[in-house]
Scaffold this motif. Structure first.
Motif, PDB file in Angstrom:
ATOM      1  N   SER A  23       0.819  -1.226   0.000  1.00  0.00           N
ATOM      2  CA  SER A  23       0.000   0.000   0.000  1.00  0.00           C
ATOM      3  C   SER A  23       0.848   1.270   0.000  1.00  0.00           C
ATOM      4  N   GLY A  24       2.190   1.138   0.013  1.00  0.00           N
ATOM      5  CA  GLY A  24       3.074   2.299  -0.054  1.00  0.00           C
ATOM      6  C   GLY A  24       3.574   2.809   1.283  1.00  0.00           C
ATOM      7  N   LEU A  25       3.265   2.134   2.388  1.00  0.00           N
ATOM      8  CA  LEU A  25       3.719   2.548   3.711  1.00  0.00           C
ATOM      9  C   LEU A  25       5.212   2.263   3.852  1.00  0.00           C
ATOM     10  N   ALA A  26       5.998   3.267   4.258  1.00  0.00           N
ATOM     11  CA  ALA A  26       7.445   3.115   4.420  1.00  0.00           C
ATOM     12  C   ALA A  26       7.766   2.449   5.754  1.00  0.00           C
ATOM     13  N   ILE A  27       8.733   1.533   5.719  1.00  0.00           N
ATOM     14  CA  ILE A  27       9.237   0.866   6.926  1.00  0.00           C
ATOM     15  C   ILE A  27      10.756   0.880   6.827  1.00  0.00           C
ATOM     16  N   CYS A  28      11.429   1.423   7.835  1.00  0.00           N
ATOM     17  CA  CYS A  28      12.891   1.386   7.800  1.00  0.00           C
ATOM     18  C   CYS A  28      13.419   0.667   9.034  1.00  0.00           C
ATOM     19  N   ARG A  29      14.576   0.059   8.856  1.00  0.00           N
ATOM     20  CA  ARG A  29      15.260  -0.641   9.944  1.00  0.00           C
ATOM     21  C   ARG A  29      16.701  -0.180   9.985  1.00  0.00           C
ATOM     22  N   PHE A  30      17.211  -0.052  11.207  1.00  0.00           N
ATOM     23  CA  PHE A  30      18.623   0.271  11.377  1.00  0.00           C
ATOM     24  C   PHE A  30      19.093  -0.308  12.700  1.00  0.00           C
ATOM     25  N   ARG A  31      20.376  -0.473  12.789  1.00  0.00           N
ATOM     26  CA  ARG A  31      20.977  -0.984  14.018  1.00  0.00           C
ATOM     27  C   ARG A  31      21.484   0.188  14.851  1.00  0.00           C
ATOM     28  N   LEU A  32      21.268   0.068  16.151  1.00  0.00           N
ATOM     29  CA  LEU A  32      21.669   1.094  17.106  1.00  0.00           C
ATOM     30  C   LEU A  32      22.438   0.395  18.218  1.00  0.00           C
ATOM     31  N   THR A  33      23.587   0.936  18.579  1.00  0.00           N
ATOM     32  CA  THR A  33      24.382   0.350  19.657  1.00  0.00           C
ATOM     33  C   THR A  33      24.515   1.358  20.786  1.00  0.00           C
ATOM     34  N   GLU A  34      24.089   0.930  21.968  1.00  0.00           N
ATOM     35  CA  GLU A  34      24.206   1.751  23.169  1.00  0.00           C
ATOM     36  C   GLU A  34      25.391   1.242  23.972  1.00  0.00           C
ATOM     37  N   VAL A  35      26.239   2.154  24.449  1.00  0.00           N
ATOM     38  CA  VAL A  35      27.372   1.781  25.296  1.00  0.00           C
ATOM     39  C   VAL A  35      27.162   2.427  26.660  1.00  0.00           C
ATOM     40  N   PRO A  36      26.607   1.665  27.613  1.00  0.00           N
ATOM     41  CA  PRO A  36      26.394   2.235  28.955  1.00  0.00           C
ATOM     42  C   PRO A  36      27.734   2.577  29.615  1.00  0.00           C
ATOM     43  N   ARG A  37      27.711   3.579  30.446  1.00  0.00           N
ATOM     44  CA  ARG A  37      28.919   3.972  31.178  1.00  0.00           C
ATOM     45  C   ARG A  37      28.654   3.804  32.667  1.00  0.00           C
ATOM     46  N   THR A  38      29.633   3.278  33.362  1.00  0.00           N
ATOM     47  CA  THR A  38      29.518   3.077  34.800  1.00  0.00           C
ATOM     48  C   THR A  38      30.693   3.770  35.496  1.00  0.00           C
ATOM     49  N   TRP A  39      30.429   4.232  36.699  1.00  0.00           N
ATOM     50  CA  TRP A  39      31.455   4.903  37.485  1.00  0.00           C
ATOM     51  C   TRP A  39      32.254   3.869  38.257  1.00  0.00           C
ATOM     52  N   ASP A  40      33.577   3.911  38.125  1.00  0.00           N
ATOM     53  CA  ASP A  40      34.468   3.021  38.873  1.00  0.00           C
ATOM     54  C   ASP A  40      35.064   3.831  40.018  1.00  0.00           C
ATOM     55  N   PRO A  41      34.606   3.568  41.254  1.00  0.00           N
ATOM     56  CA  PRO A  41      35.079   4.389  42.375  1.00  0.00           C
ATOM     57  C   PRO A  41      36.557   4.178  42.701  1.00  0.00           C
ATOM     58  N   TRP A  46      34.959   7.139  34.621  1.00  0.00           N
ATOM     59  CA  TRP A  46      33.866   6.448  33.953  1.00  0.00           C
ATOM     60  C   TRP A  46      34.459   5.353  33.067  1.00  0.00           C
ATOM     61  N   GLN A  47      33.801   4.208  33.055  1.00  0.00           N
ATOM     62  CA  GLN A  47      34.235   3.069  32.239  1.00  0.00           C
ATOM     63  C   GLN A  47      33.108   2.666  31.292  1.00  0.00           C
ATOM     64  N   ASP A  48      33.457   2.262  30.068  1.00  0.00           N
ATOM     65  CA  ASP A  48      32.462   1.745  29.135  1.00  0.00           C
ATOM     66  C   ASP A  48      32.088   0.330  29.543  1.00  0.00           C
ATOM     67  N   ALA A  49      30.788   0.068  29.595  1.00  0.00           N
ATOM     68  CA  ALA A  49      30.297  -1.279  29.894  1.00  0.00           C
ATOM     69  C   ALA A  49      30.110  -2.024  28.568  1.00  0.00           C
ATOM     70  N   THR A  50      29.536  -3.212  28.640  1.00  0.00           N
ATOM     71  CA  THR A  50      29.304  -4.019  27.453  1.00  0.00           C
ATOM     72  C   THR A  50      28.288  -3.341  26.543  1.00  0.00           C
ATOM     73  N   PRO A  51      28.618  -3.168  25.255  1.00  0.00           N
ATOM     74  CA  PRO A  51      27.677  -2.541  24.322  1.00  0.00           C
ATOM     75  C   PRO A  51      26.386  -3.364  24.193  1.00  0.00           C
ATOM     76  N   ILE A  52      25.272  -2.660  24.022  1.00  0.00           N
ATOM     77  CA  ILE A  52      23.962  -3.299  23.869  1.00  0.00           C
ATOM     78  C   ILE A  52      23.454  -2.991  22.464  1.00  0.00           C
ATOM     79  N   PRO A  53      23.319  -4.017  21.607  1.00  0.00           N
ATOM     80  CA  PRO A  53      22.820  -3.769  20.244  1.00  0.00           C
ATOM     81  C   PRO A  53      21.293  -3.816  20.185  1.00  0.00           C
ATOM     82  N   TYR A  54      20.719  -2.967  19.356  1.00  0.00           N
ATOM     83  CA  TYR A  54      19.274  -2.944  19.117  1.00  0.00           C
ATOM     84  C   TYR A  54      19.042  -2.928  17.607  1.00  0.00           C
ATOM     85  N   VAL A  55      17.922  -3.474  17.184  1.00  0.00           N
ATOM     86  CA  VAL A  55      17.451  -3.299  15.815  1.00  0.00           C
ATOM     87  C   VAL A  55      16.200  -2.439  15.921  1.00  0.00           C
ATOM     88  N   CYS A  56      16.246  -1.267  15.317  1.00  0.00           N
ATOM     89  CA  CYS A  56      15.139  -0.316  15.404  1.00  0.00           C
ATOM     90  C   CYS A  56      14.315  -0.360  14.126  1.00  0.00           C
TER      91      CYS A  56
END
Length: 88
Positions: A23-41, A46-56
């Motif tokens: 019917s002409g409706l657009a659908i897009c997909r992309f990958r997004l990677t989040e890198v959480p940061r945690t404080w190391d006392p 600040w330290q990078d934690a394990t990256p979290i991948p998403y498909v949006c």
């Protein structure tokens, strides 16, 4: 009960794919990677934690805008529902 929405900030990793329904409706997909940061006392840094991948997936006008605006390496803030990963 509706699935709650959340925000995820990260970086686009890879190409943006766009498709259209019959019917002409657009659908897009992309990958997004989040890198959480945690404080190391112990190191007091600040330290990078394990990256979290998403498909949006975006629909309609948002899909068209995302396809025209996003490229690999773009920092984005995505808002939506997180659904469980499906086995391929």
């Amino acid at each position: 009960m509706a699935t709650p929405t959340t925000y995820v900030s990260g970086t686009v990793t890879g190409p943006i794919e766009i498709r259209f329904t019959p019917s002409g409706l657009a659908i897009c997909r992309f990958r997004l990677t989040e890198v959480p940061r945690t404080w190391d006392p112990t190191t007091r840094q600040w330290q990078d934690a394990t990256p979290i991948p998403y498909v949006c997936t975006a629909w309609d006008d948002i899909a068209r805008n995302a396809t025209e605006s996003l490229v690999d390496g773009t920092a984005v803030l995505a808002h939506g529902r997180i659904t469980p990963q499906r086995a391929a």
